[in-house]
Design a protein around this motif. Structure first.
Motif, PDB file in Angstrom:
ATOM      1  N   ALA A 191      36.822  28.699  25.363  1.00  0.00           N
ATOM      2  CA  ALA A 191      35.566  29.404  25.093  1.00  0.00           C
ATOM      3  C   ALA A 191      34.953  28.931  23.776  1.00  0.00           C
ATOM      4  O   ALA A 191      33.729  28.800  23.659  1.00  0.00           O
ATOM      5  N   ILE A 192      35.794  28.644  22.796  1.00  0.00           N
ATOM      6  CA  ILE A 192      35.297  28.139  21.509  1.00  0.00           C
ATOM      7  C   ILE A 192      34.664  26.764  21.694  1.00  0.00           C
ATOM      8  O   ILE A 192      33.555  26.504  21.220  1.00  0.00           O
ATOM      9  N   VAL A 193      35.360  25.880  22.395  1.00  0.00           N
ATOM     10  CA  VAL A 193      34.857  24.524  22.610  1.00  0.00           C
ATOM     11  C   VAL A 193      33.571  24.544  23.435  1.00  0.00           C
ATOM     12  O   VAL A 193      32.613  23.817  23.150  1.00  0.00           O
ATOM     13  N   ASP A 194      33.538  25.400  24.449  1.00  0.00           N
ATOM     14  CA  ASP A 194      32.329  25.511  25.278  1.00  0.00           C
ATOM     15  C   ASP A 194      31.116  25.875  24.426  1.00  0.00           C
ATOM     16  O   ASP A 194      30.029  25.317  24.588  1.00  0.00           O
ATOM     17  N   ALA A 195      31.306  26.831  23.536  1.00  0.00           N
ATOM     18  CA  ALA A 195      30.190  27.283  22.692  1.00  0.00           C
ATOM     19  C   ALA A 195      29.755  26.202  21.710  1.00  0.00           C
ATOM     20  O   ALA A 195      28.560  26.021  21.457  1.00  0.00           O
ATOM     21  N   VAL A 196      30.724  25.475  21.158  1.00  0.00           N
ATOM     22  CA  VAL A 196      30.379  24.377  20.250  1.00  0.00           C
ATOM     23  C   VAL A 196      29.611  23.305  21.007  1.00  0.00           C
ATOM     24  O   VAL A 196      28.609  22.773  20.517  1.00  0.00           O
ATOM     25  N   GLU A 197      30.067  22.988  22.222  1.00  0.00           N
ATOM     26  CA  GLU A 197      29.390  21.960  23.019  1.00  0.00           C
ATOM     27  C   GLU A 197      27.968  22.392  23.390  1.00  0.00           C
ATOM     28  O   GLU A 197      27.052  21.554  23.447  1.00  0.00           O
ATOM     29  N   ARG A 198      27.768  23.682  23.623  1.00  0.00           N
ATOM     30  CA  ARG A 198      26.431  24.183  23.953  1.00  0.00           C
ATOM     31  C   ARG A 198      25.543  24.302  22.717  1.00  0.00           C
ATOM     32  O   ARG A 198      24.392  24.711  22.820  1.00  0.00           O
ATOM     33  N   ALA A 199      26.112  23.976  21.553  1.00  0.00           N
ATOM     34  CA  ALA A 199      25.369  24.071  20.291  1.00  0.00           C
ATOM     35  C   ALA A 199      24.863  25.483  20.064  1.00  0.00           C
ATOM     36  O   ALA A 199      23.712  25.700  19.682  1.00  0.00           O
ATOM     37  N   SER A 200      25.778  26.455  20.283  1.00  0.00           N
ATOM     38  CA  SER A 200      25.434  27.860  20.096  1.00  0.00           C
ATOM     39  C   SER A 200      26.290  28.445  18.972  1.00  0.00           C
ATOM     40  O   SER A 200      27.412  28.907  19.209  1.00  0.00           O
ATOM     41  N   PRO A 201      25.795  28.408  17.739  1.00  0.00           N
ATOM     42  CA  PRO A 201      26.583  28.910  16.612  1.00  0.00           C
ATOM     43  C   PRO A 201      27.044  30.350  16.776  1.00  0.00           C
ATOM     44  O   PRO A 201      28.195  30.672  16.444  1.00  0.00           O
TER      45      PRO A 201
END
Length: 234
Positions: A191-201
């Motif tokens: 979930a952390i990596v997904d959010a980083v990849e989506r560029a969602s701080p």
């Protein structure tokens, strides 16, 4: 504190070139964190010195440092014992980790880094493939994952701070791997990596906070399962 007589690991093959004291400190620290040396275990300077083929002075220095870290208790006229896990210290470590690592992933999500995502996805696959009966391997991969995030953000000093304060949290985390499924941690990392990849701080920060706050739910049942490992309240 009850006295449990238990020998440390068999004869340790120390590096003859490197300073002895830091090596003994690192070995004992690792054994305490992994619960290979259980809370309440009595340690002998003379016995460890014999196993390391060294004098008692570097062992004494290692004991002093471990006591400063809250891992050993030196009781005059009684001996040296592995400290029980202090719940307050665990919660303090979680607070520090959350403050630093939530900001780390927030920074990472604010900039594109495809190479980092590829590396993290590879680490997630390796975590998922680790058998449940190899918790030490999983913990090594978990450390690599969090350190990779700190390194990518240029926050290795922040990671050093985390390493210094999270030893009590690590003791609980090793115990939790005996009880709680590793796939839960892999899902949280994903979930952390997904959010980083989506560029969602905001999502990245929230995912990291949820991940590190999981210990708030895990700690009570672990303490109930291993009551002799923890300090009594009050």
């Amino acid at each position: 504190m009850e006295r449990q007589e238990a020998e440390p690991a068999p004869l340790w093959p120390l590096d003859p070139i490197a300073p002895v004291g830091p090596q003994i400190h690192a070995l004992l620290r690792q054994q305490i964190i992994r619960s290979e040396l259980l809370p309440g275990t009595a340690l002998s300077e003379a016995e460890i010195a014999r196993r390391c083929s060294t004098s008692r002075q570097p062992v004494r220095e290692a004991f002093i440092k471990l006591a400063e870290e809250g891992l050993l208790e030196v009781r005059p006229q009684r001996g040296t014992f592995v400290r029980k896990i202090n719940k307050a210290a665990v919660l303090d470590a979680r607070f520090v980790r959350e403050a630093i690592e939530a900001e780390i992933v927030r920074e990472l999500a604010g900039k594109s880094n495809k190479d980092l995502i590829v590396r993290l996805r590879r680490q997630l696959a390796e975590q998922a493939a680790t058998p449940n009966d190899r918790p030490d391997d999983f913990m090594r991969l978990d450390e690599e994952f969090h350190r990779t995030l700190a390194d990518a953000a240029g926050r290795l000093y922040g990671w050093k701070v985390i390493e210094d304060v999270k030893i009590h949290m690590d003791r609980v985390r090793h115990l939790s791997l005996r009880t709680f499924p590793q796939d839960k941690l892999v899902q949280q990392h994903t979930a952390i990596v997904d959010a980083v990849e989506r560029a969602s701080p905001q999502e990245a920060e929230a995912a990291m906070r949820r991940h590190l706050r999981a210990i708030l739910d895990d700690l009570p049942p672990i303490a109930a399962q291993y009551p002799s490992y923890f300090t009594s309240p009050g």
